[in-house]
Design a protein around this motif. Structure first.
Motif, short mmCIF file in Angstrom:
data_model
loop_
_atom_site.label_atom_id
_atom_site.label_comp_id
_atom_site.label_asym_id
_atom_site.label_seq_id
_atom_site.Cartn_x
_atom_site.Cartn_y
_atom_site.Cartn_z
N MET A 604 0.84 -1.21 0.00
CA MET A 604 0.00 0.00 0.00
C MET A 604 0.87 1.25 0.00
O MET A 604 0.60 2.21 -0.74
CB MET A 604 -0.92 0.02 1.23
CG MET A 604 -2.14 -0.89 1.10
SD MET A 604 -2.99 -1.07 2.66
CE MET A 604 -3.42 0.60 3.03
N VAL A 605 1.91 1.26 0.83
CA VAL A 605 2.83 2.42 0.89
C VAL A 605 3.50 2.61 -0.46
O VAL A 605 3.60 3.73 -0.97
CB VAL A 605 3.87 2.24 2.02
CG1 VAL A 605 4.88 3.39 1.99
CG2 VAL A 605 3.19 2.18 3.38
N ASN A 606 3.96 1.51 -1.07
CA ASN A 606 4.61 1.60 -2.40
C ASN A 606 3.66 2.21 -3.43
O ASN A 606 4.07 3.04 -4.25
CB ASN A 606 5.05 0.21 -2.86
CG ASN A 606 6.21 -0.33 -2.04
OD1 ASN A 606 6.92 0.45 -1.41
ND2 ASN A 606 6.39 -1.63 -2.03
N THR A 607 2.40 1.78 -3.40
CA THR A 607 1.41 2.32 -4.35
C THR A 607 1.20 3.81 -4.12
O THR A 607 1.15 4.60 -5.06
CB THR A 607 0.06 1.57 -4.20
OG1 THR A 607 0.28 0.18 -4.31
CG2 THR A 607 -0.93 2.01 -5.26
N LEU A 608 1.09 4.20 -2.84
CA LEU A 608 0.89 5.61 -2.50
C LEU A 608 2.06 6.46 -2.96
O LEU A 608 1.89 7.55 -3.52
CB LEU A 608 0.69 5.74 -0.98
CG LEU A 608 0.07 7.02 -0.43
CD1 LEU A 608 -1.28 7.30 -1.06
CD2 LEU A 608 -0.07 6.93 1.09
N LEU A 609 3.29 5.94 -2.77
CA LEU A 609 4.50 6.66 -3.19
C LEU A 609 4.51 6.86 -4.71
O LEU A 609 4.79 7.96 -5.21
CB LEU A 609 5.76 5.89 -2.77
CG LEU A 609 6.02 5.76 -1.26
CD1 LEU A 609 7.22 4.86 -1.02
CD2 LEU A 609 6.25 7.12 -0.64
N SER A 610 4.21 5.79 -5.45
CA SER A 610 4.27 5.90 -6.92
C SER A 610 3.15 6.77 -7.47
O SER A 610 3.34 7.47 -8.47
CB SER A 610 4.22 4.51 -7.56
OG SER A 610 3.01 3.88 -7.25
N GLU A 611 1.98 6.77 -6.81
CA GLU A 611 0.88 7.63 -7.28
C GLU A 611 1.19 9.10 -7.03
O GLU A 611 0.86 9.96 -7.86
CB GLU A 611 -0.43 7.25 -6.57
CG GLU A 611 -1.07 5.96 -7.04
CD GLU A 611 -1.62 6.05 -8.46
OE1 GLU A 611 -1.75 7.16 -9.00
OE2 GLU A 611 -1.90 4.98 -9.04
N MET A 612 1.83 9.41 -5.90
CA MET A 612 2.11 10.81 -5.57
C MET A 612 3.27 11.37 -6.37
O MET A 612 3.28 12.54 -6.72
CB MET A 612 2.38 10.96 -4.08
CG MET A 612 1.13 10.89 -3.23
SD MET A 612 1.44 11.29 -1.50
CE MET A 612 1.67 13.07 -1.59
N ASP A 613 4.28 10.55 -6.67
CA ASP A 613 5.43 11.06 -7.42
C ASP A 613 6.10 9.92 -8.16
O ASP A 613 7.24 9.57 -7.90
CB ASP A 613 6.42 11.75 -6.47
CG ASP A 613 7.52 12.47 -7.25
OD1 ASP A 613 7.28 12.83 -8.42
OD2 ASP A 613 8.61 12.68 -6.71
N GLY A 614 5.39 9.32 -9.08
CA GLY A 614 5.94 8.23 -9.88
C GLY A 614 6.17 8.69 -11.31
O GLY A 614 6.31 9.88 -11.59
N LEU A 615 6.17 7.71 -12.24
CA LEU A 615 6.38 8.04 -13.66
C LEU A 615 5.22 8.84 -14.23
O LEU A 615 5.40 9.73 -15.05
CB LEU A 615 6.56 6.75 -14.47
CG LEU A 615 7.90 6.03 -14.29
CD1 LEU A 615 7.86 4.68 -14.97
CD2 LEU A 615 9.04 6.87 -14.84
N GLU A 616 4.01 8.53 -13.75
CA GLU A 616 2.82 9.24 -14.25
C GLU A 616 2.64 10.52 -13.46
O GLU A 616 2.57 10.51 -12.23
CB GLU A 616 1.58 8.35 -14.09
CG GLU A 616 0.40 8.84 -14.91
CD GLU A 616 -0.78 7.89 -14.83
OE1 GLU A 616 -1.89 8.35 -15.15
OE2 GLU A 616 -0.60 6.73 -14.46
#
Length: 761
Positions: A604-616
């Motif tokens: 869940m933390v990994n998903t939150l991190l990538s959604e807030m500042d990931g490739l997209e």
């Protein structure tokens, strides 16, 4: 070659402000060349001949050899965008009589000619033309624009009630005298109640003027579809095959089906619609046969646009479906779209809001050559859509469409249509007591009171939310900055992070900086973290999604991460949007520290991190987190680029406590002996929630003393102080200040504001 006094110009589309008015626009030099003044009527010669009022060119068109006209005028002239028409100064006579009939079969209208005349005053008409009735407000705007129009407006409109029938299309059955005539106050208008067959031309159901906020998408679709259907010789000359298909995808209600209809209509093509449920059959081979027959019919009647709505329903991924029927249908569509047999002048348009569910073999060049995303409209797009849906509405002068466009963040075309419809229903509810539904006809005096006001739109906004947020929409309490005592520094920080990017987006672009992506509010319980988030959502007029940890956690593998991704997807669709995570430490603790189900919290933390500042890239979405345990949150979330501002919400000082007391006692009946300044001094260590509890307890004690008591006095507050204890201690305050020093950024922001105070205009 054009004769003396006439010119040939390329046709371009009109802006929304001119749609339905019978106006064309050209450069002033071209008008002078034809010896024509703005407000005159000119003759337009395409495949048909019609007339229109001529006006000044838009500022951006000055010097261009184009003529802008709306879809109805293009249809009357038998032309389309990009084609050339001849325009000349027409010798127009005043119409003695014009006979009109509803252009739509099956529509029956009982209306007097005078009512119709108020909506088409000054317009040109010729036998076989289609005229659109627009609101009298827009008719007045037309008159005021042209020389001498103000005089006509005063003489005619101020002597009559500006009554509207809505946007109804009428065909011109006959004119006296014949030819192109001008309708004015002496013209007699005869209205036939039912449609009359005029074989010259068909009525366009949807034109590009009926599709708002999709200018770039229309350009792409025209290039891909209209050009090959109208001018296949261009592709022959280049030695290439024309495109075979276009996939339109986007959120529900963005206008995919409407755009497909407009393209088929404007290109003069036949239109074949395929709906999934109609095609499917329980008999082996029947579904494939139906699809083959539809493609065969399209080829026989070429040029044809085949439109497959919700294409994901009949062409899903073959590896994911269990039924053989679906696999065979997909294979049949693939073979028809790119088989051995050439299709000729047939183009396929597919529409879906789930492009990832489509079979991959369809999404390659040679089948769907281009994929066009229809995004949620921006502010200008919303303004254009609102103008389309209110074109035939009798609007009061206080209705400000620009303001409504400003505050309808995240609304798609279907939402704005529903908003306009609900506003009209609100206007209808106002006059319902005066209506006698038993009568066959409603008196005109009652109908003339039927106007849609600004308040009707504001009331409708309360009951209509963006369709992208229907599943997660919550009613945000109406909390404003003045309802929160103290916390001035924090209010400024939130305004800079949330309100400024919405209200001053051009200034951010000019300086060349990106707005904040997230704000973490931390502090002792009861200091107002959640309340601040509600206030910023209300004040910024942004959409608001509230996320609770218990809603996200699931026993199913991968479901928790999917829910987080879905929340951010909905936030992007309805941007600008605030996503609020209350008690964020419950769903984003330090990785490696959580017990229980292995690694679910880490995922869940990994998903939150990538959604807030990931490739997209995250655009138009601001994340606000609230916690009273910042030490438990994963360190990767606390870096700039995710939570750019990490702000301590401290227990209130004496001045802030006084402001909070004023907020909570503003509706209380206080005795003169209640000294709020003294109370604020004695309430050391009380949080905002404690002070609210103190005021409530004082009121309850007063009622306990005497249920008929009129005022709360000093003694009741004294008793309440002995019963309600402060929830924060000096040690608690020191702990949070130490965390703030360690994280640092909130304190640095405060220093910047002290050193560079904001200018007050």
């Amino acid at each position: 070659m054009p004769e003396l006094g006439e010119i040939e110009l390329r046709v371009a589309e009109a802006l929304q402000q001119d749609v339905g008015k019978g106006i064309i626009r050209m450069d002033n030099e071209l008008l002078a060349e034809m010896d024509v003044e703005p407000g005159d009527i000119v003759e337009i010669i395409g495949k048909r001949t019609t007339g229109a009022i001529v006006g000044h060119a838009y500022p951006a068109d000055i010097g261009l050899e184009i003529v802008r006209m709306d879809g109805l005028t293009r249809s009357n002239a038998g032309t389309s965008i990009g084609e050339t028409v001849t325009i000349r100064h027409a010798k127009i006579r005043i119409a003695r009589k014009v006979t009109l009939a509803p252009a739509t079969k099956g529509l029956r209208i009982m209306a007097s000619g005078d009512i119709i005349k108020r909506n088409i005053m000054g317009r040109a008409a010729a036998r076989g033309d289609i005229l659109s009735l627009i609101s009298p407000r827009r008719t007045r705007e037309t008159f005021r624009e042209f020389p001498g129009g103000e005089k006509v407006f005063r003489e005619f409109f101020e002597s009559t009630t500006p009554f509207s029938l809505g946007e109804i299309k009428f065909s011109v059955v006959s004119t006296n005298p014949a030819g192109i005539v001008r309708i004015n106050d002496v013209t007699e208008i005869e209205v036939r109640p039912e449609a009359v067959e005029i074989v010259e031309k068909k009525v366009p159901d949807v034109t590009y003027d009926d599709v708002g906020g999709l200018k770039q998408e229309i350009e792409k679709v025209r290039e891909m579809i209209e050009l090959p259907l109208r001018h296949p010789e261009i592709f022959d000359r280049l030695g290439i095959d024309p495109p075979r298909g276009v996939l339109l995808h986007g959120a529900p209600g963005t206008g995919k089906t409407l755009l497909a209809k407009a393209v088929a209509n404007e290109s003069g093509s036949n239109f074949v619609a395929i709906n999934g449920p109609e095609v499917m059959s329980k008999y082996v081979g029947e579904a494939e046969k139906k699809i083959r027959d539809l493609f065969k019919e399209a080829e026989e009647n070429a040029p044809t646009v085949i439109f497959i709505d919700e294409i994901d329903a009949i062409a899903p991924k073959r590896e994911e479906v269990t039924g053989e029927v679906e696999r065979r249908v997909v294979a049949q569509i693939l073979a028809l779209m790119d088989g051995l047999k050439e299709r000729g002048k047939v183009i396929v348009i597919g529409a879906t809001n789930r492009p990832d569910a489509l079979d991959q073999a369809l999404r390659r060049p040679g089948r769907f050559d281009r994929e066009i995303e229809l995004r949620v409209p921006d502010r200008d797009g919303r303004s254009e859509i609102l103008q389309i849906h209110t074109r035939g509405m009798p609007l009061e002068d206080d209705v400000d469409m620009e303001e409504i466009a400003d505050i309808t963040h995240g609304f798609v075309g279907a939402d704005l249509a529903a908003l306009s419809r609900e506003s009209a229903m609100n206007a209808l509810r106002r006059i319902l007591p005066e209506l006698d539904l038993e009568e066959q006809t409603i008196p005109q005096k009652v109908l003339e009171k039927l106007f849609v006001t600004n308040n009707d739109f504001m009331d409708a906004l309360k009951s209509i939310s963006p369709s992208a947020l229907r599943e997660v929409f919550i009613e945000v309490p109406d909390i404003r900055w003045e309802d929160i005592g103290g916390l001035q520094e924090l209010k400024e920080t939130l305004k800079e992070a949330v309100e400024w990017p919405l209200t001053n987006s051009e200034d951010f672009k000019r300086i060349g900086i990106q707005p904040s992506k997230g704000i973490l509010l931390f502090g002792p319980p009861g200091t107002g973290k959640t309340m601040l988030s509600k206030a910023v959502a209300t004040e910024s007029k942004a959409n608001f999604i509230s996320v609770k940890g218990s809603e996200i956690l699931s026993k199913w593998f991968g479901e928790s991460e999917r829910k987080i991704t879905e929340i951010f997807k909905k936030g992007k669709q309805a941007s600008p949007c605030i996503i609020f995570f209350d008690e964020i430490d419950a769903i984003a603790p330090m990785r490696g520290s959580a017990a229980g189900e292995p690694r679910v919290v880490e995922r869940m933390v990994n998903t939150l991190l990538s959604e807030m500042d990931g490739l997209e890239e995250l655009r138009g979405v601001i994340v606000i987190g609230a916690t009273n345990r910042p030490d438990l949150i994963d360190a990767a979330l606390l870096r700039p680029g995710r939570f750019d501002e990490v702000v301590l919400v401290s227990p209130p000082d004496e001045k802030a406590r006084l402001e909070i007391l004023k907020v909570h006692t503003k509706s209380m009946a206080l005795d003169d002996n209640v000294n709020l300044v003294d109370l604020s001094k004695r309430a050391e260590g009380y949080s905002g929630a404690d002070i609210e509890a103190l005021c409530r307890k004082a009121g309850v004690i007063a009622l306990h003393e005497n249920i008929k008591i009129e005022k709360v006095s000093k003694r009741h507050f004294e008793a309440a102080l002995s019963k309600v204890n402060p929830s924060t201690t000096p040690q608690t305050k020191e702990y949070y200040e130490e965390v703030a020093r360690r994280l640092g950024r909130g304190l640095e922001a405060k220093k910047v504001r002290e050193e560079f105070p904001r200018e007050v205009a």
